[in-house]
Design a protein around this motif. Structure first.
Motif, PDB file in Angstrom:
ATOM      1  N   TYR A   6     -16.113  40.798 -20.059  1.00  0.00           N
ATOM      2  CA  TYR A   6     -16.609  41.281 -21.056  1.00  0.00           C
ATOM      3  C   TYR A   6     -17.748  42.332 -20.895  1.00  0.00           C
ATOM      4  O   TYR A   6     -18.804  42.398 -21.599  1.00  0.00           O
ATOM      5  N   ASP A   7     -17.906  42.439 -19.505  1.00  0.00           N
ATOM      6  CA  ASP A   7     -19.174  43.380 -19.081  1.00  0.00           C
ATOM      7  C   ASP A   7     -19.325  44.727 -19.894  1.00  0.00           C
ATOM      8  O   ASP A   7     -20.459  45.086 -20.021  1.00  0.00           O
ATOM      9  N   GLU A   8     -18.215  45.443 -20.325  1.00  0.00           N
ATOM     10  CA  GLU A   8     -18.460  46.683 -20.965  1.00  0.00           C
ATOM     11  C   GLU A   8     -19.005  46.382 -22.574  1.00  0.00           C
ATOM     12  O   GLU A   8     -19.693  47.015 -22.971  1.00  0.00           O
ATOM     13  N   LEU A   9     -18.398  45.470 -22.845  1.00  0.00           N
ATOM     14  CA  LEU A   9     -18.897  45.125 -24.315  1.00  0.00           C
ATOM     15  C   LEU A   9     -20.508  44.778 -24.086  1.00  0.00           C
ATOM     16  O   LEU A   9     -21.155  45.058 -25.199  1.00  0.00           O
TER      17      LEU A   9
ATOM     18  N   ALA B 195     -23.363  46.580 -26.239  1.00  0.00           N
ATOM     19  CA  ALA B 195     -24.577  45.775 -26.972  1.00  0.00           C
ATOM     20  C   ALA B 195     -25.977  46.180 -26.623  1.00  0.00           C
ATOM     21  O   ALA B 195     -26.820  46.527 -27.318  1.00  0.00           O
ATOM     22  N   SER B 196     -26.308  46.381 -25.182  1.00  0.00           N
ATOM     23  CA  SER B 196     -27.419  46.595 -24.523  1.00  0.00           C
ATOM     24  C   SER B 196     -27.668  47.930 -24.933  1.00  0.00           C
ATOM     25  O   SER B 196     -28.823  48.305 -25.172  1.00  0.00           O
ATOM     26  N   HIS B 197     -26.726  49.028 -25.250  1.00  0.00           N
ATOM     27  CA  HIS B 197     -27.060  50.356 -25.244  1.00  0.00           C
ATOM     28  C   HIS B 197     -27.581  50.676 -26.897  1.00  0.00           C
ATOM     29  O   HIS B 197     -28.220  51.328 -27.190  1.00  0.00           O
TER      30      HIS B 197
ATOM     31  N   MET C  73     -29.021  40.940 -33.099  1.00  0.00           N
ATOM     32  CA  MET C  73     -30.222  40.702 -32.358  1.00  0.00           C
ATOM     33  C   MET C  73     -29.644  39.868 -31.249  1.00  0.00           C
ATOM     34  O   MET C  73     -30.184  39.917 -29.979  1.00  0.00           O
ATOM     35  N   PHE C  74     -29.103  38.764 -31.718  1.00  0.00           N
ATOM     36  CA  PHE C  74     -28.566  37.621 -30.604  1.00  0.00           C
ATOM     37  C   PHE C  74     -27.776  38.361 -29.696  1.00  0.00           C
ATOM     38  O   PHE C  74     -27.892  38.123 -28.236  1.00  0.00           O
ATOM     39  N   ALA C  75     -26.742  39.330 -29.979  1.00  0.00           N
ATOM     40  CA  ALA C  75     -25.973  40.116 -29.025  1.00  0.00           C
ATOM     41  C   ALA C  75     -26.841  41.133 -28.137  1.00  0.00           C
ATOM     42  O   ALA C  75     -26.423  41.137 -26.940  1.00  0.00           O
ATOM     43  N   VAL C  76     -27.899  41.717 -28.845  1.00  0.00           N
ATOM     44  CA  VAL C  76     -28.732  42.629 -27.904  1.00  0.00           C
ATOM     45  C   VAL C  76     -29.258  41.605 -26.891  1.00  0.00           C
ATOM     46  O   VAL C  76     -29.363  42.146 -25.655  1.00  0.00           O
ATOM     47  N   ASN C  77     -29.946  40.724 -27.263  1.00  0.00           N
ATOM     48  CA  ASN C  77     -30.588  39.772 -26.141  1.00  0.00           C
ATOM     49  C   ASN C  77     -29.743  39.252 -25.284  1.00  0.00           C
ATOM     50  O   ASN C  77     -30.149  39.064 -24.054  1.00  0.00           O
ATOM     51  N   VAL C  78     -28.739  38.775 -25.705  1.00  0.00           N
ATOM     52  CA  VAL C  78     -27.700  37.998 -24.468  1.00  0.00           C
ATOM     53  C   VAL C  78     -27.311  39.252 -23.807  1.00  0.00           C
ATOM     54  O   VAL C  78     -27.086  39.006 -22.354  1.00  0.00           O
ATOM     55  N   SER C  79     -26.883  40.328 -24.229  1.00  0.00           N
ATOM     56  CA  SER C  79     -26.500  41.489 -23.477  1.00  0.00           C
ATOM     57  C   SER C  79     -27.622  41.814 -22.261  1.00  0.00           C
ATOM     58  O   SER C  79     -27.379  42.007 -21.131  1.00  0.00           O
ATOM     59  N   ARG C  80     -28.974  41.710 -22.453  1.00  0.00           N
ATOM     60  CA  ARG C  80     -29.996  41.917 -21.860  1.00  0.00           C
ATOM     61  C   ARG C  80     -30.014  40.891 -20.667  1.00  0.00           C
ATOM     62  O   ARG C  80     -30.414  41.176 -19.543  1.00  0.00           O
ATOM     63  N   LEU C  81     -29.788  39.709 -20.968  1.00  0.00           N
ATOM     64  CA  LEU C  81     -29.848  38.562 -20.106  1.00  0.00           C
ATOM     65  C   LEU C  81     -28.618  38.737 -18.978  1.00  0.00           C
ATOM     66  O   LEU C  81     -28.661  38.674 -17.910  1.00  0.00           O
ATOM     67  N   PHE C  82     -27.602  39.092 -19.706  1.00  0.00           N
ATOM     68  CA  PHE C  82     -26.267  39.364 -19.076  1.00  0.00           C
ATOM     69  C   PHE C  82     -26.258  40.302 -17.729  1.00  0.00           C
ATOM     70  O   PHE C  82     -25.655  40.086 -16.810  1.00  0.00           O
TER      71      PHE C  82
END
Length: 361
Positions: free
Chosen positions: A22-25, A29-31, A151-160
């Protein structure tokens, strides 16, 4: 901090392992949480639908990103993608984390700018939506749930993507929400041009002073750029628009653009269209507009045109003549973009005012 960083690396490795398909997803989310979207997406949408909210969004985006830049220099936070490879650290395995095209940010990592700016702006949008539309309790729960999930999705994407440690995104989110709570009740619609010019001057100046104070203290304020350049997997993933100075000049230019429009263009438009300039009069910014389907439909041409202007402006980037020239162009570009967005959003209101005047006659 080694214990916190080691735990953070384990979290990043777990996310990259579990969600590798799910790297593109994750990057999408990060974008969405990119601080630039506060100016290029959330501000135009909010300003077209409800001017006071749009003005709050613009100021919160500028203030949160400016404060974030100062905190990054002061807190001196590492980033996972370089920390696992840096011989200065005490990571037990020194295993390289997976890097992506959005990984190689050049500023220090704490607090997360994506988390801080996005939480501040989106929290403001949620508060404004609930205050102006007064939905039922069930819908309020839905709105708050969407905010939490986003916000959870954005934060998790920054960790990923290995750009931040968990404590950095948590700190950024909390600081963004606190800033909104402090600023939300302040009247930002009637600020004088002098105050906007002062803010536009103080933002980059304070960062320049901080930069040279760190140098005077024997510290290297550009240490993170060196590490990013050294440990990023591909040099083309490093961009000048991720530097702290570029962000601060974006903030300063946006604030100046707002002040310029409010002082010059608003006065000109009101004079040409016979709109009352008295504070006690009923103006567009004083009216509460529910963001209903009808309102969105009526504002759709303004929204589309504003977003189009922002995207065209964002894609117009200068060549790498020098960092100073790049920052100056960023400052000028966002000043002009804010003016164009506010000017574009005014057309619909002017038409409505003319129709009302004709009916009154």
């Amino acid at each position: 901090m080694d214990l916190v960083h080691n735990w953070g690396v384990d979290v990043v490795r777990f996310l990259q392992s579990e969600f590798k398909n799910y790297d593109e997803l994750m990057m999408a989310a990060s974008h969405l949480g990119d601080p630039r979207n506060a100016f290029l997406l959330y501000f135009p949408l909010a300003y077209c639908l409800h001017k006071p909210t749009g003005i709050r969004v613009l100021w919160l985006a500028s203030l949160s990103e400016w404060i974030n830049a100062l905190l990054k220099w002061i807190l001196h936070g590492e980033r996972p993608y370089w920390w696992v490879l840096d011989p200065r650290t005490h990571h037990s395995e020194h295993a390289q984390l997976q890097q992506y095209r959005l990984t190689c940010e050049t500023g220090p990592g704490s607090p997360s700018g994506h988390a801080m700016v996005t939480s501040s702006v989106v929290f403001c949008l949620v508060l404004s939506t609930i205050q102006n539309t007064r939905p039922r309790i069930f819908l309020q729960y839905v709105i708050w749930s969407v905010f939490a999930v986003f916000m959870f999705a954005v934060n998790v994407s920054r960790l990923f993507i290995a750009t931040h440690f968990p404590h950095q995104v948590i700190l950024g989110t909390l600081l963004g929400i606190i800033l909104t709570l402090l600023v939300y009740k302040i009247d930002l619609q009637h600020l004088k041009l002098s105050r906007c010019v002062t803010a536009s001057f103080l933002m980059p100046t304070s960062c320049i002073v901080t930069f040279y104070l760190l140098k005077w203290c024997g510290l290297d304020p550009q240490w993170s750029i060196s590490l990013a350049t050294k440990y990023c997997a591909y040099s083309e993933w490093i961009h000048l628009d991720t530097t702290l100075f570029n962000a601060v000049y974006r903030d300063a230019g946006s604030v100046l653009g707002y002040g310029t429009f409010m002082f010059g263009f608003t006065r000109l438009l009101r004079t040409e269209n016979g709109i009352s300039d008295k504070k006690g009069g009923k103006t567009d910014s004083d009216s509460l507009e529910n963001a209903s389907c009808r309102t969105v439909w009526l504002k759709m041409p303004n929204i589309i045109l504003s977003l189009l202007v922002c995207q065209i402006g964002e894609n117009m980037k200068p060549g790498l003549h020098s960092a100073e020239f790049y920052y100056f162009v960023t400052y000028l570009k966002f000043c002009i973009l804010v003016i164009l967005v506010m000017f574009t959003a005014s057309f619909d209101f002017l038409k409505q005012d003319k129709c009302i005047q004709q009916k009154n006659k």
